[in-house]
Design a protein around this motif. Structure first.
Motif, PDB file in Angstrom:
ATOM      1  N   ASP A 118       0.520   1.576  -7.427  1.00  0.00           N
ATOM      2  CA  ASP A 118       0.432   1.066  -8.797  1.00  0.00           C
ATOM      3  C   ASP A 118      -0.920   0.417  -9.092  1.00  0.00           C
ATOM      4  O   ASP A 118      -1.006  -0.608  -9.771  1.00  0.00           O
ATOM      5  CB  ASP A 118       1.558   0.061  -9.075  1.00  0.00           C
ATOM      6  N   CYS A 119      -1.933   1.047  -8.591  1.00  0.00           N
ATOM      7  CA  CYS A 119      -3.281   0.499  -8.745  1.00  0.00           C
ATOM      8  C   CYS A 119      -3.623   0.240 -10.207  1.00  0.00           C
ATOM      9  O   CYS A 119      -4.018  -0.864 -10.586  1.00  0.00           O
ATOM     10  CB  CYS A 119      -4.283   1.478  -8.143  1.00  0.00           C
ATOM     11  N   PRO A 134       0.837  -1.194   0.000  1.00  0.00           N
ATOM     12  CA  PRO A 134       0.000   0.000   0.000  1.00  0.00           C
ATOM     13  C   PRO A 134       0.874   1.246   0.000  1.00  0.00           C
ATOM     14  O   PRO A 134       2.004   1.209   0.483  1.00  0.00           O
ATOM     15  CB  PRO A 134      -0.792  -0.116   1.296  1.00  0.00           C
ATOM     16  N   ALA A 135       0.365   2.340  -0.528  1.00  0.00           N
ATOM     17  CA  ALA A 135       1.108   3.587  -0.499  1.00  0.00           C
ATOM     18  C   ALA A 135       1.086   4.133   0.918  1.00  0.00           C
ATOM     19  O   ALA A 135       0.567   3.510   1.835  1.00  0.00           O
ATOM     20  CB  ALA A 135       0.507   4.570  -1.475  1.00  0.00           C
ATOM     21  N   SER A 136       1.585   5.335   1.084  1.00  0.00           N
ATOM     22  CA  SER A 136       1.710   5.887   2.414  1.00  0.00           C
ATOM     23  C   SER A 136       0.358   5.965   3.102  1.00  0.00           C
ATOM     24  O   SER A 136      -0.662   6.205   2.485  1.00  0.00           O
ATOM     25  CB  SER A 136       2.303   7.280   2.319  1.00  0.00           C
ATOM     26  N   ALA A 137       0.394   5.793   4.386  1.00  0.00           N
ATOM     27  CA  ALA A 137      -0.857   5.766   5.139  1.00  0.00           C
ATOM     28  C   ALA A 137      -1.548   7.105   5.058  1.00  0.00           C
ATOM     29  O   ALA A 137      -0.936   8.145   4.962  1.00  0.00           O
ATOM     30  CB  ALA A 137      -0.550   5.412   6.586  1.00  0.00           C
ATOM     31  N   LEU A 153      -9.394  -5.435  -7.619  1.00  0.00           N
ATOM     32  CA  LEU A 153      -8.454  -6.526  -7.890  1.00  0.00           C
ATOM     33  C   LEU A 153      -8.974  -7.841  -7.321  1.00  0.00           C
ATOM     34  O   LEU A 153      -8.874  -8.901  -7.962  1.00  0.00           O
ATOM     35  CB  LEU A 153      -7.087  -6.194  -7.285  1.00  0.00           C
ATOM     36  N   ALA A 154      -9.544  -7.790  -6.132  1.00  0.00           N
ATOM     37  CA  ALA A 154     -10.083  -9.003  -5.519  1.00  0.00           C
ATOM     38  C   ALA A 154     -11.285  -9.525  -6.308  1.00  0.00           C
ATOM     39  O   ALA A 154     -11.457 -10.737  -6.453  1.00  0.00           O
ATOM     40  CB  ALA A 154     -10.477  -8.708  -4.070  1.00  0.00           C
ATOM     41  N   LEU A 155     -12.087  -8.614  -6.817  1.00  0.00           N
ATOM     42  CA  LEU A 155     -13.240  -9.053  -7.607  1.00  0.00           C
ATOM     43  C   LEU A 155     -12.775  -9.758  -8.883  1.00  0.00           C
ATOM     44  O   LEU A 155     -13.393 -10.734  -9.322  1.00  0.00           O
ATOM     45  CB  LEU A 155     -14.120  -7.847  -7.946  1.00  0.00           C
ATOM     46  N   ALA A 156     -11.693  -9.277  -9.449  1.00  0.00           N
ATOM     47  CA  ALA A 156     -11.126  -9.955 -10.621  1.00  0.00           C
ATOM     48  C   ALA A 156     -10.692 -11.375 -10.250  1.00  0.00           C
ATOM     49  O   ALA A 156     -10.922 -12.329 -11.010  1.00  0.00           O
ATOM     50  CB  ALA A 156      -9.948  -9.152 -11.169  1.00  0.00           C
ATOM     51  N   VAL A 170      -4.767  -3.355 -14.819  1.00  0.00           N
ATOM     52  CA  VAL A 170      -4.560  -3.739 -16.225  1.00  0.00           C
ATOM     53  C   VAL A 170      -3.973  -5.145 -16.292  1.00  0.00           C
ATOM     54  O   VAL A 170      -4.410  -5.998 -17.078  1.00  0.00           O
ATOM     55  CB  VAL A 170      -3.653  -2.714 -16.933  1.00  0.00           C
ATOM     56  N   ALA A 171      -2.967  -5.401 -15.456  1.00  0.00           N
ATOM     57  CA  ALA A 171      -2.344  -6.732 -15.440  1.00  0.00           C
ATOM     58  C   ALA A 171      -3.342  -7.823 -15.059  1.00  0.00           C
ATOM     59  O   ALA A 171      -3.223  -8.966 -15.506  1.00  0.00           O
ATOM     60  CB  ALA A 171      -1.160  -6.735 -14.471  1.00  0.00           C
ATOM     61  N   ALA A 172      -4.330  -7.461 -14.236  1.00  0.00           N
ATOM     62  CA  ALA A 172      -5.333  -8.436 -13.791  1.00  0.00           C
ATOM     63  C   ALA A 172      -6.465  -8.596 -14.791  1.00  0.00           C
ATOM     64  O   ALA A 172      -7.387  -9.370 -14.557  1.00  0.00           O
ATOM     65  CB  ALA A 172      -5.899  -8.018 -12.436  1.00  0.00           C
ATOM     66  N   GLY A 173      -6.389  -7.852 -15.891  1.00  0.00           N
ATOM     67  CA  GLY A 173      -7.425  -7.988 -16.914  1.00  0.00           C
ATOM     68  C   GLY A 173      -8.695  -7.229 -16.600  1.00  0.00           C
ATOM     69  O   GLY A 173      -9.775  -7.584 -17.075  1.00  0.00           O
TER      70      GLY A 173
END
Ligand SMILES: [Zn+2]
Length: 295
Positions: free
Chosen positions: A101-102, A29-32, A161-164, A107-110
């Motif tokens: 890098d959301c 995760p990015a900065s809090a 991402l989890a839904l993918a 994109v990588a996850a389709g």
């Protein structure tokens, strides 16, 4: 009096636990950003505890230079697993941190998506002062399973991402168990600024668009699998393929750490007609009969 499932009992009992340990880096995760008022707690969160690194004292004559520092890295995360496995942040209440890098990961996850915005604010109505919104959300248009949604879900990046990941599980189980892939998901909502329906004072992950409710799955062959009609809460293996499908996909989503919470009709009556999937900072398995309850 309302019965509390074991997982929630565990949470409530842990309210008096000592303050959690400081967070550790994980999941990139990015900065809090979020607020951190202490509140909730955890059920069983498997964490990859760092094994003690033996700093064996080398013989004085050993020419090998001692390492200056031990390598540090975030706990390994299985591909497709987005559940929060870190017990250190279980007490933090607020929207999830932005995901590094959301867009690249989506994109990588389709995943096809549209950037979106959801202002972070305090509800402030009545007695409720819960924080709602999220600093990073997307509109989910299409995932790797090529499944249509009754409405494009607005979700945090990690939830997208989890839904993918869940789509991949759905399509494998639907094809194997039902002989037809899922063509459409009837979703009942993602963002809703509110406390938990059954537990006032507890902030719902829906308040951050960090959850989705799914009511039914429409197959490519035209048949529909409905949680309300087809979920079998018996102890025995389900007799009907539709029930087998629902049990398999929900348990895989939990057991493979795709989501932090997978709540089904097994969990309580509030979920008799839908799956609730979220990425809360603590875990709850609502895919099995709740063995203990209190009055
Ligand atoms: Zn829900």
């Amino acid at each position: 009096m309302r019965k509390l499932p074991l997982s929630v009992v565990t949470l409530l009992l842990a309210c008096g636990a000592p303050a959690p340990r400081p967070p550790t880096p994980r999941n990139a995760p990015a900065s809090a950003s979020a607020s951190a008022s202490a509140s909730a707690s955890a059920s069983a969160s498997a964490s990859a505890s760092a094994s003690a690194l033996a700093s064996a004292s080398a013989p004085a004559a050993d020419p090998e230079p001692a390492p200056t520092s031990a390598p540090t890295s975030a706990p390994a995360r299985r591909p497709g697993a987005y559940a929060n496995l870190d017990p250190a942040d279980d007490y933090i209440v607020g929207p999830p941190d932005p995901y590094t890098d959301c867009e690249t990961e989506l994109v990588a996850a389709g995943v096809k998506f549209k950037p979106a915005a959801l202002a972070v604010h305090v509800a402030g109505r009545g007695k409720s002062k819960i924080m709602c919104g999220a600093p990073q959300v997307v509109t989910y248009l299409r995932g790797p399973g090529k499944i249509a949604y009754s409405a494009p879900p607005l979700l945090t990046c990690a939830m997208a991402l989890a839904l993918a990941s869940f789509e991949r599980i759905l399509q494998k189980e639907a094809t194997e168990t039902l002989g037809s892939p899922v063509a459409r998901i009837e979703q009942l909502g993602t963002y809703n600024c509110r406390e938990m329906a059954a537990y006032p004072g507890w902030v719902s992950e829906h308040s951050y668009a960090n959850a989705i409710d799914i009511g039914s799955f429409v197959l490519a062959n035209g048949k529909t699998v409905e949680v309300l009609r087809d979920f079998d809460v018996g102890d025995a293996p389900p007799a009907k393929p539709a029930a087998s499908f629902l049990r398999a996909v929900s348990r895989r989503a939990n057991d493979e750490d795709v989501f932090s919470h997978v709540l089904t009709p097994f969990f309580d009556a509030h979920h008799k007609n839908h799956f609730h999937l979220d990425l809360a900072r603590f875990r709850a398995d609502g895919t099995r009969p709740q063995p203990v309850s209190i009055d």
